[in-house]
Scaffold this motif. Structure first.
Motif, PDB file in Angstrom:
ATOM      1  N   GLU A 248       0.825  -1.210   0.000  1.00  0.00           N
ATOM      2  CA  GLU A 248       0.000   0.000   0.000  1.00  0.00           C
ATOM      3  C   GLU A 248       0.861   1.263   0.000  1.00  0.00           C
ATOM      4  O   GLU A 248       0.504   2.274  -0.617  1.00  0.00           O
ATOM      5  N   TRP A 249       1.996   1.208   0.660  1.00  0.00           N
ATOM      6  CA  TRP A 249       2.926   2.343   0.714  1.00  0.00           C
ATOM      7  C   TRP A 249       3.405   2.697  -0.695  1.00  0.00           C
ATOM      8  O   TRP A 249       3.372   3.861  -1.099  1.00  0.00           O
ATOM      9  N   ALA A 250       3.829   1.700  -1.445  1.00  0.00           N
ATOM     10  CA  ALA A 250       4.310   1.931  -2.813  1.00  0.00           C
ATOM     11  C   ALA A 250       3.173   2.395  -3.719  1.00  0.00           C
ATOM     12  O   ALA A 250       3.367   3.248  -4.589  1.00  0.00           O
ATOM     13  N   THR A 251       1.979   1.865  -3.501  1.00  0.00           N
ATOM     14  CA  THR A 251       0.823   2.264  -4.309  1.00  0.00           C
ATOM     15  C   THR A 251       0.498   3.740  -4.097  1.00  0.00           C
ATOM     16  O   THR A 251       0.224   4.483  -5.048  1.00  0.00           O
ATOM     17  N   LEU A 252       0.534   4.183  -2.837  1.00  0.00           N
ATOM     18  CA  LEU A 252       0.168   5.566  -2.522  1.00  0.00           C
ATOM     19  C   LEU A 252       1.240   6.576  -2.909  1.00  0.00           C
ATOM     20  O   LEU A 252       0.918   7.723  -3.253  1.00  0.00           O
ATOM     21  N   LEU A 253       2.503   6.159  -2.881  1.00  0.00           N
ATOM     22  CA  LEU A 253       3.601   7.114  -3.062  1.00  0.00           C
ATOM     23  C   LEU A 253       4.378   6.944  -4.368  1.00  0.00           C
ATOM     24  O   LEU A 253       5.153   7.828  -4.737  1.00  0.00           O
ATOM     25  N   GLY A 254       4.211   5.826  -5.058  1.00  0.00           N
ATOM     26  CA  GLY A 254       4.931   5.629  -6.314  1.00  0.00           C
ATOM     27  C   GLY A 254       6.432   5.714  -6.119  1.00  0.00           C
ATOM     28  O   GLY A 254       6.989   5.121  -5.190  1.00  0.00           O
ATOM     29  N   ASP A 255       7.100   6.493  -6.961  1.00  0.00           N
ATOM     30  CA  ASP A 255       8.559   6.619  -6.868  1.00  0.00           C
ATOM     31  C   ASP A 255       9.004   7.213  -5.533  1.00  0.00           C
ATOM     32  O   ASP A 255      10.122   6.949  -5.076  1.00  0.00           O
ATOM     33  N   ASP A 256       8.142   8.014  -4.908  1.00  0.00           N
ATOM     34  CA  ASP A 256       8.493   8.621  -3.622  1.00  0.00           C
ATOM     35  C   ASP A 256       8.549   7.598  -2.485  1.00  0.00           C
ATOM     36  O   ASP A 256       8.992   7.912  -1.386  1.00  0.00           O
ATOM     37  N   SER A 257       8.095   6.373  -2.743  1.00  0.00           N
ATOM     38  CA  SER A 257       8.090   5.338  -1.696  1.00  0.00           C
ATOM     39  C   SER A 257       9.471   4.752  -1.447  1.00  0.00           C
ATOM     40  O   SER A 257       9.692   4.105  -0.419  1.00  0.00           O
ATOM     41  N   ALA A 258      10.396   4.960  -2.376  1.00  0.00           N
ATOM     42  CA  ALA A 258      11.703   4.304  -2.313  1.00  0.00           C
ATOM     43  C   ALA A 258      12.690   5.092  -1.445  1.00  0.00           C
ATOM     44  O   ALA A 258      12.461   6.254  -1.106  1.00  0.00           O
ATOM     45  N   ALA A 259      13.789   4.416  -1.097  1.00  0.00           N
ATOM     46  CA  ALA A 259      14.898   5.025  -0.348  1.00  0.00           C
ATOM     47  C   ALA A 259      14.436   5.624   0.987  1.00  0.00           C
ATOM     48  O   ALA A 259      14.899   6.695   1.392  1.00  0.00           O
ATOM     49  N   ILE A 260      13.522   4.938   1.664  1.00  0.00           N
ATOM     50  CA  ILE A 260      13.070   5.330   3.000  1.00  0.00           C
ATOM     51  C   ILE A 260      13.346   4.144   3.925  1.00  0.00           C
ATOM     52  O   ILE A 260      12.554   3.199   3.990  1.00  0.00           O
TER      53      ILE A 260
END
Length: 370
Positions: A248-260
């Motif tokens: 769900e995190w990747a779905t909501l944030l797309g590319d912004d989900s990475a490197a966290i």
């Protein structure tokens, strides 16, 4: 062990099932995806126990209650499950909810194996009735703090909401980092907007921002604001509580989900059992299982071993914690008394700091292991 076993859970000879009460967040404001993964692990293990003959020939049955991240609802569910005659309790993901459940289980004399909650003080006083699979928050978050120092971060801002859990996390970070030259700057998300957070990060010259906030909001909005602020192009965003673990995190944030970077409780390599369970969980969930699904499976594996060896009498089951030696999906599980921890504790499950790969957000990179 001075609480008498309930007559409801005396050894039955009528061939009826042995019941385990399962506490799981399945609806908002609970983190429902985490609850679904936890439940998938619990259910898979119950099915396998029954395929192998159950508990001394009696089927194992899961009696599920949705906590919805509500401590009062969880405490009421513990009361209900105790009246129904469950032999033990399993589950829960949210720490504050698990704390309420553990307090009731302790008061009622009901064995509770907590799957996922990490708050150190799971009960106010030491108890014989509660054991835990997840690592204590102080253990995992100190590993995370060590990762931050190794990555060169000494001015660390935490965007925090009011909560016993978030306050404990901020205190662990501050106590660990301060003697090692680190500074923790606390940003009160009760008073600040995501845009305000960006200004505070600039004013305080922070090099890292940690999300000690709920999911999806305000976590998602904070990430979007920081990622879009050109002044903060170099800042690292972190989420020690594990928000990026779920799809769900990747779905909501797309590319912004990475490197966290976040904490998860998996080894670099699963046990042979873990590899088999991973395949079954993936099929059941329709996606890669999170560490929470493995915690669910391991919970039932331990309780089934306890019930087979010590019976379904509550007091006898609770006395079994120090004798547990179960091969789980992530290593051998044993419980011990650990300084500062009031429950029987697996010390320790494997701990990793990981993130989603910017080149392939569905893939996780291991950045640090504790």
């Amino acid at each position: 062990m001075n609480t008498p076993p309930s007559p409801l859970v005396a050894e039955r000879t009528d061939g009826s099932s042995v019941q385990i009460g399962a506490l799981v967040p399945l609806t908002r404001p609970g983190w429902a995806q985490a609850g679904q993964h936890l439940l998938a692990g619990l259910e898979l293990a119950v099915r396998e126990v029954n395929d192998a003959g159950g508990i001394a020939g009696r089927p194992l049955e899961l009696v599920v209650r949705d906590t919805a991240a509500d401590p009062q609802r969880a405490a009421a569910a513990v009361d209900e499950l105790a009246r129904l005659g469950v032999a033990a309790l399993a589950g829960e993901y949210h720490s504050v909810v698990a704390r309420a459940a553990a307090a009731r289980a302790d008061a009622l004399g009901l064995p509770f194996l907590c799957s996922s909650a990490v708050l150190d003080a799971l009960t106010e006083q030491p108890t014989e009735w509660v054991a835990r699979l997840a690592p204590a928050q102080s253990h995992g978050w100190q590993i995370y703090a060590n990762y931050l120092l190794g990555a060169g971060h000494s001015r660390i801002a935490v965007a925090a909401q009011p909560s016993v859990y978030w306050a404990a996390g901020a205190r662990i970070l501050r106590d660990y980092l301060a003697p090692r030259g680190g500074t923790v700057i606390e940003l009160d998300m009760h008073a600040l907007s995501p845009t305000d957070v960006c200004d505070e990060l600039v004013d305080n010259r922070a090099t890292a921002l940690l999300l000690l906030v709920g999911h999806p909001e305000p976590a998602v909005s904070i990430v979007k604001s920081v990622r879009r602020d050109q002044r903060l192009a170099e800042i690292m965003i972190g989420a020690p509580a594990g928000q990026p673990e779920f799809a769900e995190w990747a779905t909501l944030l797309g590319d912004d989900s990475a490197a966290i970077p976040f904490l998860r409780y998996l080894p670099e390599r699963l046990t042979p059992l873990g590899e088999r369970v991973e395949t079954a969980l993936r099929e059941r969930l329709g996606e890669a299982p999170s560490f929470v699904a493995f915690e669910g499976y391991d919970t039932v594996a331990v309780l089934a071993d306890v019930l087979r060896s010590h019976g379904a009498d509550r007091a006898c089951a609770a006395e079994a914690w120090p004798h547990v030696a179960v091969e789980g999906t992530r290593g051998q599980i044993r419980f011990s008394r650990t300084p500062g921890i009031s429950v029987w504790q697996w010390a320790w499950p494997p701990v990793q700091v990981v993130d989603r790969d910017p080149a392939e957000p569905d893939r996780f990179r291991i950045l640090h292991a504790g």
